[in-house]
Design an enzyme around this catalytic site. Structure first.
Site, PDB file in Angstrom:
ATOM      1  N   HIS A 127       0.854  -1.188   0.000  1.00  0.00           N
ATOM      2  CA  HIS A 127       0.000   0.000   0.000  1.00  0.00           C
ATOM      3  C   HIS A 127       0.886   1.232   0.000  1.00  0.00           C
ATOM      4  O   HIS A 127       1.933   1.235   0.639  1.00  0.00           O
ATOM      5  CB  HIS A 127      -0.909   0.012   1.238  1.00  0.00           C
ATOM      6  CG  HIS A 127      -2.076   0.924   1.083  1.00  0.00           C
ATOM      7  ND1 HIS A 127      -1.992   2.266   1.341  1.00  0.00           N
ATOM      8  CD2 HIS A 127      -3.339   0.690   0.656  1.00  0.00           C
ATOM      9  CE1 HIS A 127      -3.169   2.812   1.089  1.00  0.00           C
ATOM     10  NE2 HIS A 127      -3.996   1.892   0.665  1.00  0.00           N
ATOM     11  N   ASP A 150      -7.988  -5.338  -0.318  1.00  0.00           N
ATOM     12  CA  ASP A 150      -8.459  -6.152  -1.435  1.00  0.00           C
ATOM     13  C   ASP A 150      -8.078  -7.627  -1.317  1.00  0.00           C
ATOM     14  O   ASP A 150      -8.510  -8.438  -2.127  1.00  0.00           O
ATOM     15  CB  ASP A 150      -7.896  -5.597  -2.755  1.00  0.00           C
ATOM     16  CG  ASP A 150      -8.481  -4.234  -3.072  1.00  0.00           C
ATOM     17  OD1 ASP A 150      -9.698  -4.079  -2.908  1.00  0.00           O
ATOM     18  OD2 ASP A 150      -7.730  -3.334  -3.477  1.00  0.00           O
TER      19      ASP A 150
HETATM   20  N1  CMC Z   1       4.285  -7.556  -4.750  1.00  0.00           N
HETATM   21  C1  CMC Z   1       5.626  -7.528  -4.867  1.00  0.00           C
HETATM   22  N2  CMC Z   1       6.400  -6.443  -4.660  1.00  0.00           N
HETATM   23  C2  CMC Z   1       5.766  -5.317  -4.319  1.00  0.00           C
HETATM   24  C3  CMC Z   1       4.359  -5.259  -4.184  1.00  0.00           C
HETATM   25  C4  CMC Z   1       3.621  -6.437  -4.408  1.00  0.00           C
HETATM   26  N3  CMC Z   1       2.296  -6.431  -4.290  1.00  0.00           N
HETATM   27  N4  CMC Z   1       3.991  -3.998  -3.847  1.00  0.00           N
HETATM   28  C5  CMC Z   1       5.123  -3.279  -3.783  1.00  0.00           C
HETATM   29  N5  CMC Z   1       6.204  -4.080  -4.066  1.00  0.00           N
HETATM   30  C6  CMC Z   1       7.614  -3.682  -4.032  1.00  0.00           C
HETATM   31  C7  CMC Z   1       7.995  -2.877  -5.273  1.00  0.00           C
HETATM   32  O1  CMC Z   1       8.456  -3.721  -6.303  1.00  0.00           O
HETATM   33  C8  CMC Z   1       9.060  -1.962  -4.717  1.00  0.00           C
HETATM   34  O2  CMC Z   1      10.240  -2.725  -4.577  1.00  0.00           O
HETATM   35  P1  CMC Z   1      11.699  -1.998  -4.778  1.00  0.00           P
HETATM   36  O3  CMC Z   1      11.785  -0.977  -3.694  1.00  0.00           O
HETATM   37  O4  CMC Z   1      12.689  -3.124  -4.644  1.00  0.00           O
HETATM   38  O5  CMC Z   1      11.658  -1.403  -6.159  1.00  0.00           O
HETATM   39  C9  CMC Z   1       8.569  -1.641  -3.309  1.00  0.00           C
HETATM   40  O6  CMC Z   1       7.783  -2.786  -2.926  1.00  0.00           O
HETATM   41  C10 CMC Z   1       7.718  -0.376  -3.211  1.00  0.00           C
HETATM   42  O7  CMC Z   1       6.651  -0.488  -4.154  1.00  0.00           O
HETATM   43  P2  CMC Z   1       6.061   0.720  -5.003  1.00  0.00           P
HETATM   44  O8  CMC Z   1       5.364   0.166  -6.206  1.00  0.00           O
HETATM   45  O9  CMC Z   1       7.140   1.736  -5.229  1.00  0.00           O
HETATM   46  O10 CMC Z   1       5.017   1.324  -3.969  1.00  0.00           O
HETATM   47  P3  CMC Z   1       3.803   2.254  -4.324  1.00  0.00           P
HETATM   48  O11 CMC Z   1       3.463   2.955  -3.079  1.00  0.00           O
HETATM   49  O12 CMC Z   1       4.094   3.074  -5.536  1.00  0.00           O
HETATM   50  O13 CMC Z   1       2.645   1.219  -4.742  1.00  0.00           O
HETATM   51  C11 CMC Z   1       0.826  -0.297  -4.622  1.00  0.00           C
HETATM   52  C12 CMC Z   1       1.625   0.810  -3.893  1.00  0.00           C
HETATM   53  C13 CMC Z   1      -0.448  -0.589  -3.841  1.00  0.00           C
HETATM   54  C14 CMC Z   1       0.415   0.207  -6.024  1.00  0.00           C
HETATM   55  C15 CMC Z   1       1.706  -1.567  -4.739  1.00  0.00           C
HETATM   56  O14 CMC Z   1       2.030  -2.054  -3.446  1.00  0.00           O
HETATM   57  C16 CMC Z   1       1.038  -2.662  -5.559  1.00  0.00           C
HETATM   58  O15 CMC Z   1       1.170  -2.683  -6.791  1.00  0.00           O
HETATM   59  N6  CMC Z   1       0.319  -3.635  -4.899  1.00  0.00           N
HETATM   60  C17 CMC Z   1      -0.454  -4.633  -5.612  1.00  0.00           C
HETATM   61  C18 CMC Z   1      -1.768  -4.050  -6.121  1.00  0.00           C
HETATM   62  C19 CMC Z   1      -2.770  -3.855  -4.998  1.00  0.00           C
HETATM   63  O16 CMC Z   1      -2.980  -4.743  -4.169  1.00  0.00           O
HETATM   64  N7  CMC Z   1      -3.415  -2.688  -5.008  1.00  0.00           N
HETATM   65  C20 CMC Z   1      -4.481  -2.357  -4.026  1.00  0.00           C
HETATM   66  C21 CMC Z   1      -4.080  -1.243  -3.111  1.00  0.00           C
HETATM   67  S1  CMC Z   1      -5.136  -1.101  -1.673  1.00  0.00           S
HETATM   68  C22 CMC Z   1      -6.705  -0.681  -2.263  1.00  0.00           C
HETATM   69  C23 CMC Z   1      -6.760   0.617  -2.948  1.00  0.00           C
HETATM   70  O17 CMC Z   1      -6.255   1.627  -2.452  1.00  0.00           O
HETATM   71  O18 CMC Z   1      -7.354   0.658  -4.006  1.00  0.00           O
END
Ligand code: CMC
Length: 427
Positions: A306, A363
């Protein structure tokens, strides 16, 4: 605590006021930065940018706290119903019995959708994704309710809010019924707000509808848990579209489109598809954990991580418990629940997930409950939208009442410098 912050650049010093929120969140107010210095800030994804001051939802991602208007999500999920929470979010206080009754009566008065809207719905193929259909129908509501577009007074705003709270569940139910090939119907004024939604969605044309308290309570709880989440992608979209003084329905339609993506609300559909994929592949969770950690593999563990929570998402804790209860009460066994729990256990013990503070989000378990209630996978994000509606409305209303300026970010241009046009046959 210092009340100003100083930025030094190229030997010049610029001073900015510091704003402190009621939960002691500190922000440097850089509104005058460009006027003072010609410099802007750069923050793609707004990871570090506050877009507004808001009195609706408080979220502490480090401690895993979520409160609507000061009330904890745990208490609201246990003690309130969805319409009460909607009122609280939109108008700022828990309603008295009379206020809630009036709100509900006003909603019931507006719960008929123009029959011509059915023609629009009918023109979509059955295979259309329900989120696209819902966004289009919500936008089309403007044509049938033109007076809801310009909201110049609080009273007009109230009317627009009531109309949307009334008509949106009908659109949600119609979207589902179209997908299922069932006749489009209206609700029943004698029922509670959520009970009516359940009936509109699930009533079979050849069977008397029987109320199921387990289903209604589960729906109520899920809708409350999704009702607001401060400045996320879809809510920011609603506020920014509304900031141009586009009407409520247009702003909400844009929010629905933003919610659709798999990184946001679309994750609930993506989670079930992922769990089904793992099951079909023999249930080897370790293989998928390895894929999630492999930087050369685009696979992510959906339902994990998140932008704000760096701890358990408090909504996920409640939903996980509810999933066990609902499946138990309905006598449903879903093998993907076991896979989900296995993945969660492995992830919480895995250094990659621990280092990045990746926990299950709202989710991760919600789709398992939706499925047990008989809701098709492609409808999951529509259910999220139904729950989020009062939050979007509250945020839009707050933005309009505060007379916020039009949202218009700046950019750092990195394209070509001035060039001379070359005639087409000389290129
Ligand atoms: N699986 C594997 N690695 C992950 C995941 C995941 N679900 N989420 C984040 N990471 C890793 C990412 O690769 C990065 O690693 P590094 O620092 O080595 O490059 C690190 O964790 C930080 O991730 P980020 O993408 O920079 O973080 P963000 O804040 O931009 O993204 C997120 C947040 C929710 C988009 C992301 O965690 C994600 O894609 N999760 C899966 C999709 C999901 O479940 N979304 C629902 C969110 S909650 C409901 C809502 O708000 O709608």
């Amino acid at each position: 605590m210092s009340t100003t912050a100083t930025l030094e650049y190229n030997g010049e010093k610029y001073e900015f006021p510091v704003t402190v929120g009621t939960e002691n969140e500190i922000a440097i107010d850089i509104k005058t930065l460009r006027a003072q210095s010609g410099i802007i800030t750069l923050d793609p994804g707004y990871k570090n940018t506050g877009s507004c001051e808001s009195a609706i939802t408080y979220l502490d991602g480090e401690k895993g706290i979520l409160r609507y208007r000061g009330y904890t999500i745990e208490e609201l999920a246990e003690k309130a119903d969805f319409l009460e929470v909607a009122y609280l979010l939109i108008f700022g206080e828990l309603p008295t019995r009379d206020q809630l009754d009036k709100f509900h009566e006003d909603i019931k008065d507006q719960s008929v959708v123009d029959e011509d809207m059915k023609k629009i719905l009918d023109s979509f193929p059955k295979s259309a994704h329900p989120m696209g259909v819902l966004a289009s129908l919500t936008s089309a509501l403007i044509a049938f309710n033109p007076s809801s577009v310009n909201v110049s007074s609080e009273e007009e705003m109230y009317r627009a809010i009531v109309k949307l709270m009334a008509k949106f569940p009908v659109l949600v139910a119609w979207t589902l019924r179209k997908k299922e090939g069932m006749p489009l119907d209206y609700g029943d004024d004698a029922l509670g707000y959520v009970e009516n939604i359940a009936k509109m969605m699930f009533k079979k044309p050849n069977k008397e509808y029987r109320k199921n308290d387990v289903v209604i309570n589960a729906l109520d709880k899920l809708l409350i848990l999704h009702a607001d989440h401060e400045q996320n992608c879809s809510t920011s979209t609603v506020r920014i579209v509304g900031s141009s003084h586009a009407g409520l329905f247009a702003s909400i339609s844009a929010g629905i489109s933003a919610l659709w993506g798999p990184l946001h609300g679309g994750a609930n559909q993506a989670v079930i598809e992922m769990l089904e994929g793992i099951k079909a592949d023999g249930g080897d969770t370790k293989k998928y954990m390895a894929k999630a950690k492999d930087k050369n593999d685009p696979f992510r563990l959906m339902g994990f991580g998140h932008r704000v929570y760096k701890n358990f998402d408090p909504r996920a804790r409640i939903i996980k418990k509810a999933a066990d209860e609902v499946l138990g009460d309905l006598g449903v066994t879903d093998p993907v629940l076991g896979i989900a729990k296995g993945l969660e256990k492995e992830a919480l013990e895995d250094q990659y997930f621990v280092d990045r503070k990746l926990y299950p989000n709202v989710d991760f378990y919600s789709g398992i409950i939706y499925r047990a209630l008989g809701i098709p996978t492609e409808m999951f994000t529509v259910m999220f939208a139904l729950g989020r509606l009062p939050g979007w409305i509250a945020q839009w209303r707050e933005m309009r009442l505060r007379n916020e300026p039009i949202g218009r970010p700046r950019q750092v241009y990195v394209g070509e410098n001035k060039r001379t046009f070359i005639d087409i046959d000389k290129r």
